[in-house]
Design an enzyme around this catalytic site. Structure first.
Site, PDB file in Angstrom:
ATOM      1  CG  ASP A 122      -3.059   4.302   4.351  1.00 53.41           C
ATOM      2  OD1 ASP A 122      -4.008   4.100   5.115  1.00 53.41           O
ATOM      3  OD2 ASP A 122      -2.937   3.745   3.239  1.00 53.41           O
TER       4      ASP A 122
ATOM      5  CD1 TRP B 237      -2.513  -2.084   1.400  1.00 49.35           C
ATOM      6  CD2 TRP B 237      -3.147  -0.702  -0.238  1.00 49.35           C
ATOM      7  NE1 TRP B 237      -3.615  -2.628   0.781  1.00 49.35           N
ATOM      8  CE2 TRP B 237      -4.027  -1.812  -0.216  1.00 49.35           C
ATOM      9  CE3 TRP B 237      -3.361   0.291  -1.192  1.00 49.35           C
ATOM     10  CZ2 TRP B 237      -5.104  -1.952  -1.113  1.00 49.35           C
ATOM     11  CZ3 TRP B 237      -4.421   0.153  -2.086  1.00 49.35           C
ATOM     12  CH2 TRP B 237      -5.280  -0.945  -2.041  1.00 49.35           C
TER      13      TRP B 237
ATOM     14  CE  LYS C 201      -8.669  -2.133   5.153  1.00 50.03           C
ATOM     15  NZ  LYS C 201      -8.685  -3.086   4.058  1.00 50.03           N
TER      16      LYS C 201
END
Ligand code: PMP
Length: 367
Positions: A178, A108, A202
């Site tokens: 992030d 990511w 999430k």
């Protein structure tokens, strides 16, 4: 095999939501009020939706003890929009802030820097040092050039299954993180960061929303080329309502924040999450090499436990048998293969226990 009494969903996201939240959600979201509207049918400019926004923000502020000089935005879209929004808002070519520093810790963070490279000169300031066990870049060795607009990290690599055990000191350069897959899994010292973002699917709620927490001084950067919905300053001026906010996701997030508070807040979440992860890693580590976890112990993710079968040809069988035993979505991301169990807040100890029992049985039958 008989059908399982409980099914445990280990998806990395959209992930399992807390049962208690789902039980409340029907009433909160879908019951018509005296005005003939449900909570998701009211104008976002009206007082009812504004009150929900306010309560979601207050609850989150309390949970995370967000300092007064930060703004909290609930924006439509996912974390990937923020991969562009961050450089579009924080670069300032007029004052020489053209470079952005990125730490490469895995899948990511690389996606984030690829997007940033459309707008910024990206400087990769840290990456994994190539040791056998994978790890996040060691934070002690970073030299972030002072001219950088910001320094970006991916706090928890959802795909790779690794996390930073400590935050880097980036001096005057704002640290941007992030935090999508570790947000609300443990207390977080917001003051260490200039900006944080997390998409919801999430630990916050359903997909379609991203929480952005931004230090107020960063809102003064010009953001000349940021499209209005991606402009933090404009969104902050209009309370995240420059366009229609993701009303349903915000409602559900408010319920999730309330649920976390009822269970004792983020310290309680962290304690349970640590226990769940410790039990699963222990089961992996004590399997005489039948299962392996490729991440350096101190850098193992508490939320996304990545593991492999030493004999990879058993992986498909493991997944089929696990599904029959009521353990779903354990396939690792296609870029790294193997297995992954995501243990976000809504996964109870019982689910982890069921997985560990299954792993032991599978080893006995196939070892
Ligand atoms: N960053 C991280 C760490 C992620 O785990 C994900 C999604 N799994 C993303 C970014 C992308 O998020 P979205 O799909 O919400 O754009």
């Amino acid at each position: 095999m008989s059908s399982p009494s409980a099914v445990w969903n280990f998806a990395s996201g959209p992930a399992r939501l807390p049962d208690a939240v789902l039980a409340r959600a029907g009433d909160v979201l879908f019951r018509r009020g005296a005005d003939g509207a449900t909570a998701i049918e009211r104008p976002f400019t009206g007082t009812a939706v504004r009150a929900v926004l306010e309560s979601a923000r207050e609850r989150l502020t309390q949970l995370l003890e967000i300092p007064a000089n930060y703004r909290v935005l609930f924006l439509a879209g996912g974390a990937m929009q923020q991969f562009s929004a961050v450089p579009l808002n924080l670069l300032d070519p007029d004052s020489d802030l053209r470079t952005a520093a990125y730490a490469d810790s895995g899948y990511w963070s690389r996606r984030a820097m690829q997007e940033a490279a459309r707008f910024a000169e990206v400087s990769v300031i840290a990456r994994h040092d190539g040791r056998e066990a994978l790890a996040a870049p060691a934070v002690g060795k970073w030299h972030v050039p002072t001219g950088c607009a910001y320094c970006h990290i991916t706090a928890n690599e959802t795909v790779d299954g690794l996390a930073y055990p400590a935050w880097p000191d980036t001096g005057e350069v704002p640290l941007v993180a992030d935090v999508t897959s570790c947000f609300l899994s443990a207390p977080l010292d917001i003051s260490r960061f200039g900006l944080l973002y997390a998409s919801a699917q999430k630990n916050i709620g359903p997909s379609g929303m991203t929480v952005v927490i931004v230090r107020e001084d960063l809102l003064r950067r010009p953001a000349q080329s940021a499209p209005s919905p991606l402009c933090y300053r404009l969104q902050a001026e209009q309370d995240g309502c420059i366009n229609t906010p993701p009303v349903m996701a915000i409602h559900l997030a408010a319920l999730v924040f309330e649920w976390i508070a009822e269970l004792g807040g983020l310290s309680a979440m962290a304690e349970t999450n640590r226990r769940k992860a410790a039990l699963l890693y222990q089961a992996i580590d004590s399997s005489d090499g039948f299962y392996t976890a490729p991440i350096l112990v101190a850098h193992r993710s508490m939320t996304n436990v990545r593991f492999h079968l030493a004999d990879d040809s058993l992986t498909e069988r493991f997944l089929i048998d696990a599904e029959q035993a009521g353990l779903t979505n354990l396939r690792g991301h296609r870029h790294v293969g193997g297995l992954r169990a995501s243990l976000y807040n809504a996964m109870p100890l019982a689910g982890v226990g069921a997985l560990i029992d299954f792993m032991k049985e599978f080893r006995q039958s196939n070892g």
